[in-house]
Design a protein around this motif. Structure first.
Motif, PDB file in Angstrom:
ATOM      1  N   VAL A   1       0.880  -1.181   0.000  1.00  0.00           N
ATOM      2  CA  VAL A   1       0.000   0.000   0.000  1.00  0.00           C
ATOM      3  C   VAL A   1       0.913   1.226   0.000  1.00  0.00           C
ATOM      4  O   VAL A   1       1.702   1.411   0.932  1.00  0.00           O
ATOM      5  CB  VAL A   1      -0.920   0.030   1.246  1.00  0.00           C
ATOM      6  CG1 VAL A   1      -1.844   1.245   1.194  1.00  0.00           C
ATOM      7  CG2 VAL A   1      -1.717  -1.250   1.372  1.00  0.00           C
ATOM      8  N   ALA A   2       0.803   2.041  -1.030  1.00  0.00           N
ATOM      9  CA  ALA A   2       1.661   3.224  -1.135  1.00  0.00           C
ATOM     10  C   ALA A   2       1.036   4.389  -0.378  1.00  0.00           C
ATOM     11  O   ALA A   2      -0.197   4.520  -0.319  1.00  0.00           O
ATOM     12  CB  ALA A   2       1.839   3.599  -2.606  1.00  0.00           C
ATOM     13  N   ALA A   3       1.888   5.214   0.220  1.00  0.00           N
ATOM     14  CA  ALA A   3       1.367   6.367   0.972  1.00  0.00           C
ATOM     15  C   ALA A   3       2.438   7.434   1.113  1.00  0.00           C
ATOM     16  O   ALA A   3       3.630   7.131   1.140  1.00  0.00           O
ATOM     17  CB  ALA A   3       0.910   5.924   2.364  1.00  0.00           C
ATOM     18  N   GLY A   4       1.987   8.667   1.234  1.00  0.00           N
ATOM     19  CA  GLY A   4       2.904   9.775   1.480  1.00  0.00           C
ATOM     20  C   GLY A   4       3.519   9.672   2.870  1.00  0.00           C
ATOM     21  O   GLY A   4       4.682   9.996   3.080  1.00  0.00           O
ATOM     22  N   HIS A   5       2.696   9.208   3.835  1.00  0.00           N
ATOM     23  CA  HIS A   5       3.172   9.058   5.214  1.00  0.00           C
ATOM     24  C   HIS A   5       2.579   7.802   5.842  1.00  0.00           C
ATOM     25  O   HIS A   5       1.435   7.441   5.545  1.00  0.00           O
ATOM     26  CB  HIS A   5       2.770  10.269   6.072  1.00  0.00           C
ATOM     27  CG  HIS A   5       3.545  11.503   5.748  1.00  0.00           C
ATOM     28  ND1 HIS A   5       3.117  12.408   4.815  1.00  0.00           N
ATOM     29  CD2 HIS A   5       4.723  11.966   6.231  1.00  0.00           C
ATOM     30  CE1 HIS A   5       4.004  13.389   4.735  1.00  0.00           C
ATOM     31  NE2 HIS A   5       4.981  13.153   5.583  1.00  0.00           N
ATOM     32  N   VAL A   6       3.329   7.184   6.732  1.00  0.00           N
ATOM     33  CA  VAL A   6       2.835   6.038   7.502  1.00  0.00           C
ATOM     34  C   VAL A   6       2.776   6.464   8.966  1.00  0.00           C
ATOM     35  O   VAL A   6       3.795   6.891   9.536  1.00  0.00           O
ATOM     36  CB  VAL A   6       3.768   4.816   7.335  1.00  0.00           C
ATOM     37  CG1 VAL A   6       3.343   3.685   8.267  1.00  0.00           C
ATOM     38  CG2 VAL A   6       3.756   4.343   5.883  1.00  0.00           C
ATOM     39  N   VAL A   7       1.584   6.387   9.555  1.00  0.00           N
ATOM     40  CA  VAL A   7       1.422   6.750  10.965  1.00  0.00           C
ATOM     41  C   VAL A   7       1.457   5.475  11.801  1.00  0.00           C
ATOM     42  O   VAL A   7       0.626   4.573  11.618  1.00  0.00           O
ATOM     43  CB  VAL A   7       0.097   7.517  11.200  1.00  0.00           C
ATOM     44  CG1 VAL A   7      -0.113   7.775  12.686  1.00  0.00           C
ATOM     45  CG2 VAL A   7       0.099   8.835  10.424  1.00  0.00           C
ATOM     46  N   ASN A   8       2.408   5.421  12.721  1.00  0.00           N
ATOM     47  CA  ASN A   8       2.582   4.261  13.589  1.00  0.00           C
ATOM     48  C   ASN A   8       1.685   4.430  14.823  1.00  0.00           C
ATOM     49  O   ASN A   8       2.043   5.128  15.767  1.00  0.00           O
ATOM     50  CB  ASN A   8       4.060   4.168  13.987  1.00  0.00           C
ATOM     51  CG  ASN A   8       4.341   3.022  14.950  1.00  0.00           C
ATOM     52  OD1 ASN A   8       3.421   2.322  15.388  1.00  0.00           O
ATOM     53  ND2 ASN A   8       5.608   2.838  15.289  1.00  0.00           N
ATOM     54  N   ALA A   9       0.509   3.804  14.776  1.00  0.00           N
ATOM     55  CA  ALA A   9      -0.419   3.834  15.920  1.00  0.00           C
ATOM     56  C   ALA A   9      -0.617   2.409  16.415  1.00  0.00           C
ATOM     57  O   ALA A   9      -1.740   1.976  16.672  1.00  0.00           O
ATOM     58  CB  ALA A   9      -1.747   4.475  15.504  1.00  0.00           C
ATOM     59  N   ALA A  10       0.489   1.691  16.535  1.00  0.00           N
ATOM     60  CA  ALA A  10       0.428   0.257  16.847  1.00  0.00           C
ATOM     61  C   ALA A  10       0.517  -0.033  18.340  1.00  0.00           C
ATOM     62  O   ALA A  10       0.808  -1.166  18.744  1.00  0.00           O
ATOM     63  CB  ALA A  10       1.520  -0.482  16.081  1.00  0.00           C
ATOM     64  N   GLY A  11       0.288   0.957  19.186  1.00  0.00           N
ATOM     65  CA  GLY A  11       0.206   0.738  20.629  1.00  0.00           C
ATOM     66  C   GLY A  11       1.454   0.073  21.182  1.00  0.00           C
ATOM     67  O   GLY A  11       2.581   0.473  20.886  1.00  0.00           O
ATOM     68  N   ALA A  12       1.251  -0.964  21.982  1.00  0.00           N
ATOM     69  CA  ALA A  12       2.385  -1.649  22.620  1.00  0.00           C
ATOM     70  C   ALA A  12       3.278  -2.345  21.599  1.00  0.00           C
ATOM     71  O   ALA A  12       4.379  -2.776  21.936  1.00  0.00           O
ATOM     72  CB  ALA A  12       1.872  -2.645  23.646  1.00  0.00           C
ATOM     73  N   TRP A  13       2.814  -2.480  20.359  1.00  0.00           N
ATOM     74  CA  TRP A  13       3.597  -3.116  19.292  1.00  0.00           C
ATOM     75  C   TRP A  13       4.304  -2.061  18.427  1.00  0.00           C
ATOM     76  O   TRP A  13       4.891  -2.374  17.405  1.00  0.00           O
ATOM     77  CB  TRP A  13       2.689  -3.989  18.417  1.00  0.00           C
ATOM     78  CG  TRP A  13       2.039  -5.069  19.210  1.00  0.00           C
ATOM     79  CD1 TRP A  13       2.513  -6.327  19.422  1.00  0.00           C
ATOM     80  CD2 TRP A  13       0.788  -4.982  19.925  1.00  0.00           C
ATOM     81  NE1 TRP A  13       1.647  -7.027  20.231  1.00  0.00           N
ATOM     82  CE2 TRP A  13       0.571  -6.228  20.556  1.00  0.00           C
ATOM     83  CE3 TRP A  13      -0.170  -3.983  20.102  1.00  0.00           C
ATOM     84  CZ2 TRP A  13      -0.542  -6.488  21.338  1.00  0.00           C
ATOM     85  CZ3 TRP A  13      -1.287  -4.233  20.883  1.00  0.00           C
ATOM     86  CH2 TRP A  13      -1.469  -5.476  21.493  1.00  0.00           C
ATOM     87  N   ALA A  14       4.245  -0.800  18.857  1.00  0.00           N
ATOM     88  CA  ALA A  14       4.789   0.298  18.045  1.00  0.00           C
ATOM     89  C   ALA A  14       6.292   0.174  17.849  1.00  0.00           C
ATOM     90  O   ALA A  14       6.820   0.550  16.799  1.00  0.00           O
ATOM     91  CB  ALA A  14       4.447   1.638  18.685  1.00  0.00           C
ATOM     92  N   GLY A  15       6.995  -0.363  18.853  1.00  0.00           N
ATOM     93  CA  GLY A  15       8.438  -0.518  18.731  1.00  0.00           C
ATOM     94  C   GLY A  15       8.770  -1.495  17.612  1.00  0.00           C
ATOM     95  O   GLY A  15       9.691  -1.273  16.821  1.00  0.00           O
TER      96      GLY A  15
END
Ligand code: FAD
Length: 398
Positions: free
Chosen positions: A202-216
């Motif tokens: 999936v192509a995107a200008g920006h990727v927002v990391n909202a993965a909670g405890a899995w964000a690392g």
């Protein structure tokens, strides 16, 4: 390529949902990718408190005060079109000197100091003597030294709020793809330009990391070091009872537990009712990775503390116990904003036990960054690169 968007949001917890809503209503094209179903992470375990009371002056309190206003505005905007998010402006009550043997004088001195500092930072807070506490909470133990009342504290139902925000984001053109795990990042000359999923890139200008405890782990796919860790918490839920607890009520030692980075079991007493009549009892904190085993000692301590605070709970049955993993950040501040090490990667996580409360302000700041607006709050305290200046090189298309 399964579509091209301005923004890919990874994670459909409350923070991802809020980011999707804030970005989509500003006209950005958004897709939310979630590996499981809605609120599969910490959001599904949260009590839904939107607190200013448990924060001392500083960047997190500023974020909480900003969020407090936004939650009220967003609740009005969402109205009942997407279901009732059960927003209750019921106020919070912090008590001290509970039970025989407690040092009430020292507790009260501590509360006075907290109230003075918070009040100077814009928090509405009122010092109560024992009679004042019992006037607000008639069923509370008479054996206490006093308390603080916070009229700005609120509560909502996190799962309903997440679903409502995603539905509203969809109405602004966003797509939500469940059961779609992000397994890698698309890179172009070092910049993140999208994600890999089992269903294709999936192509995107920006990727927002909202993965909670899995964000690392997610940040690691882009080569960014982000030391967010799971901090386990249990909640005990009682059978439904007639109204007994009117506010969010907690003991003053909760503040110290929240602020501590100790890995061992920390417990403090937190009690509140819900519109369904059940009573939620917390709170525990443990850094035990993603250990899903039951901890009987944690639950015993929560139950004992709750009965000490509200003696009538001794006759109420517990219905269930569940746990979740708060996204813990080592300095107790969330991670928000563009990653200065990795263009295209934006962070929105690390809120630990306050992500439901802080979701709107986080999302608002992320949307401002993505649309080139000047952020309403300084982002420096939340800088994603503050823990490490090192960037591990990820492959050109990891
Ligand atoms: C017991 C307990 C009580 C709490 N009470 C409160 C409270 O009263 N008030 C408050 O403000 N906060 C509370 N919290 C904290 C709050 O729940 C969290 O801070 C908040 O829910 C974090 O939301 P999130 O969207 O960042 O993360 P999550 O809700 O964990 O969502 C992250 C999502 O990302 C998805 N994901 C991860 N990796 C990938 C991938 N590679 N691809 C696709 N999807 C992925 C996960 O499946 C998950 O659904 C509590 C937490 C616990 C555990």
């Amino acid at each position: 390529m399964a579509g091209s968007f301005d923004v890919v949001v990874v994670g459909a917890g409350i923070v991802g949902a809020a980011c999707a809503y804030a970005c989509a209503r500003r006209g950005l094209t958004v897709v939310v990718l979630e590996r499981a179903g809605l609120v599969a992470g910490a959001t599904g375990s949260g009590e839904g408190n939107l607190l200013v009371s448990d924060k001392l002056p500083g960047p997190e309190l500023e974020l909480a005060l900003f969020s407090n206003g936004l939650w009220r505005r967003w609740a009005a905007e969402l109205g009942d079109r997407y279901g009732d998010i059960e927003l209750e402006a019921k106020g919070g009550l912090v008590v001290t000197g509970v039970g025989p043997g407690a040092d009430g004088a020292a507790g009260l001195a501590g509360l006075r100091e907290t109230a003075r500092a918070q009040s100077a930072a814009g928090v509405l807070v009122e010092l109560l003597d024992p009679a004042g506490v019992r006037e607000r909470e008639p069923a509370i133990t008479p054996e206490l030294a006093g308390g603080l009342y916070y009229p700005q504290d609120m509560q909502l139902m996190p799962a309903k709020a997440t679903a409502a925000l995603l539905a509203a984001a969809r109405d602004h053109g966003a797509e939500v793809r469940l059961r779609t795990e992000v397994t890698g990042m698309l890179r172009d000359d070092g910049r993140v330009v999208g994600v890999r999923t089992g269903a294709g890139p999936v192509a995107a200008g920006h990727v927002v990391n909202a993965a909670g405890a899995w964000a690392g782990k997610l940040a690691g796919l882009a080569g960014a070091d982000t030391p967010v860790a799971p901090r386990r918490g249990f909640i005990l839920v009682t059978e439904p009872v007639p109204p007994l607890v009117r506010h969010k009520v907690y003991s003053a030692d909760y503040l110290a537990n929240v602020a501590s980075g100790d890995a061992g079991l920390q417990t403090s007493t937190v009690v509140e009712g819900t519109p369904a009549g059940t009573i939620l009892i917390g709170a525990t904190r443990e850094l035990v990775d993603f250990d899903r085993r039951h901890n009987a000692e944690a639950v015993r301590r929560m139950a004992q503390g709750a009965v000490r605070l509200f003696p009538a709970l001794a006759a109420v049955r517990a219905m269930r116990v569940y746990h979740g993993f708060r996204p813990f950040s080592p300095d107790h501040l969330p991670v928000i904003g563009t990653d200065p090490r990795i263009p295209g990667l934006v962070h929105a996580h690390g809120h630990e036990g306050a992500g439901i409360g802080l979701a709107p302000a986080t999302a608002h700041l992320v949307a401002q960054v993505l649309t080139g607006e000047r952020p309403d709050l300084p982002l420096e305290p939340f800088d994603p690169a503050r823990f490490s200046s090192e960037v591990e090189t990820a492959g050109a298309a990891a």
